[in-house]
Write a protein that holds these residues in place. Structure first.
Motif, short mmCIF file in Angstrom:
data_model
loop_
_atom_site.label_atom_id
_atom_site.label_comp_id
_atom_site.label_asym_id
_atom_site.label_seq_id
_atom_site.Cartn_x
_atom_site.Cartn_y
_atom_site.Cartn_z
N GLY A 80 0.82 -1.20 0.00
CA GLY A 80 0.00 0.00 0.00
C GLY A 80 0.85 1.25 0.00
O GLY A 80 2.01 1.23 0.43
N ASN A 119 -9.06 -8.01 -6.59
CA ASN A 119 -7.86 -8.84 -6.63
C ASN A 119 -7.82 -9.69 -7.89
O ASN A 119 -6.76 -9.89 -8.50
CB ASN A 119 -7.80 -9.74 -5.40
CG ASN A 119 -7.67 -8.96 -4.11
OD1 ASN A 119 -6.98 -7.94 -4.05
ND2 ASN A 119 -8.30 -9.44 -3.05
N ALA A 159 -0.11 -5.34 1.53
CA ALA A 159 -1.38 -5.23 0.82
C ALA A 159 -1.31 -5.74 -0.61
O ALA A 159 -2.35 -5.89 -1.27
CB ALA A 159 -1.86 -3.77 0.83
N ASP A 178 -7.26 -0.87 -2.06
CA ASP A 178 -6.71 -2.00 -1.31
C ASP A 178 -7.50 -2.22 -0.03
O ASP A 178 -7.79 -3.37 0.37
CB ASP A 178 -5.24 -1.75 -0.95
CG ASP A 178 -4.30 -1.94 -2.13
OD1 ASP A 178 -4.75 -2.45 -3.18
OD2 ASP A 178 -3.12 -1.58 -2.00
#
Length: 322
Positions: free
Chosen positions: A60, A100, A126, A241
């Motif tokens: 992230g 994802n 992440a 995320d």
């Protein structure tokens, strides 16, 4: 006076280097390019001209620069290092893939565009949910997976703040952080450890001293710090995320590729039980627990070289020989 101070911060550019062809650290450079795939554009850096490819899936508040930096310890081991910016980060639009699954498919499409058959995957924090999902959805495109401090379970909270708070973080807040780093870098190190570890005061003081008094480690910390700015070019991906982390539902049991899970037992950002869960759910997964390790200990602790050696040997053991 407060208003004048805020105005001055707004006018100051923060000294942020956004050159897509810059040096991140001594002997670690990026050369960002964009590939137009069937799923949309994706920005990437590709280091090296021969050898097995390692796909570095960044964390992230990151991007291709962070992915390249986090994989820098592997650049002398005969690998090519492919570091993309995931959707919502730097030059990759969020529309190229929010979930994802969509991001995993985008990475496979990038491999197609670059003519790369199979890769090893290094996924961090992440970025690990995308790495896990890539391994499950595209088993024919991966020969090994290492996850470091990776999310593996639903993570509640972490949603976006108010528009006013976002504006502050994107302008004044980030410049205050940069100004603090220029005036007292030790303060930034201490603040980072507060967020990324569950250290006692004694452990925290020892780690601060180690980072501040070990030149190579301090330089790496500074480079990592730089790859979180500017916030504006990384916040859409970071918010996304957080939304994906709330979804959970990772297909860990479907992963068939050799996998190594690395996690610190005192990780204050992604709790240790995420590592335990991944290692238990992925069939045949190997594990390496960093005792008393925090979220960044794989790179910034006295034990980093041992952890990196374990990951290096794992990759070398599973890399294709052709």
């Amino acid at each position: 006076m407060p208003a004048a101070g805020v105005a001055a911060l707004l006018l100051w550019d923060g000294g942020i280097d956004t050159d897509p062809h810059r040096e991140l650290l001594h002997d670690v450079r990026i050369d960002l390019r964009t590939a137009m795939t069937r799923h949309g554009p994706i920005e990437y850096d590709l280091y090296g001209t021969h050898g097995p490819v390692l796909l570095s899936v960044h964390a992230g508040l990151g991007g291709a620069d962070q992915g390249r930096l986090f994989a820098g310890w592997l650049q002398k081991d005969g690998f090519r290092i492919l570091s993309p910016s995931r959707p919502g980060y730097l030059g990759t639009p969020l529309e190229s893939g929010r979930t994802n699954e969509e991001q995993a498919d985008l990475l496979a499409a990038l491999l197609d565009e670059l003519g790369i058959d199979r890769v090893g995957v290094l996924a961090v924090s992440a970025g690990s949910p995308v790495g896990y999902t890539f391994a499950a959805r595209h088993p024919d495109r991966i020969w090994g997976l290492v996850s470091i401090g990776g999310l593996s379970k639903p993570q509640p909270g972490g949603g976006p703040g108010s528009p006013l708070r976002r504006t502050f973080l994107n302008t004044v807040g980030q410049k205050l952080t940069l100004l603090t780093a220029k005036l007292s870098f030790e303060t930034v190190v201490a603040g980072t450890l507060d967020e990324t570890s569950t250290f006692t005061e004694e452990q925290r003081a020892e780690r601060i001293s180690y980072i501040m008094n070990t030149p190579d480690v301090q330089a790496l910390f500074k480079a990592m710090f730089d790859t979180t700015f500017p916030y504006q070019k990384r916040w859409a991906g970071t918010d996304n995320d957080a939304a994906q982390a709330r979804r959970g539902g990772l297909p860990l049991e479907q992963i068939t590729t050799p996998t190594l899970v690395i996690h610190g037992t005192q990780d204050g950002d992604v709790p240790f039980d995420h590592g335990e869960s991944a290692a238990q759910r992925i069939p045949g997964a190997e594990r390496y627990w960093m005792e008393h390790g925090d979220h960044l200990g794989f790179w910034l602790s006295p034990e980093a070289s041992q952890a990196q050696a374990a990951a290096r040997q794992f990759f070398l053991r599973h890399a294709p020989t052709e």
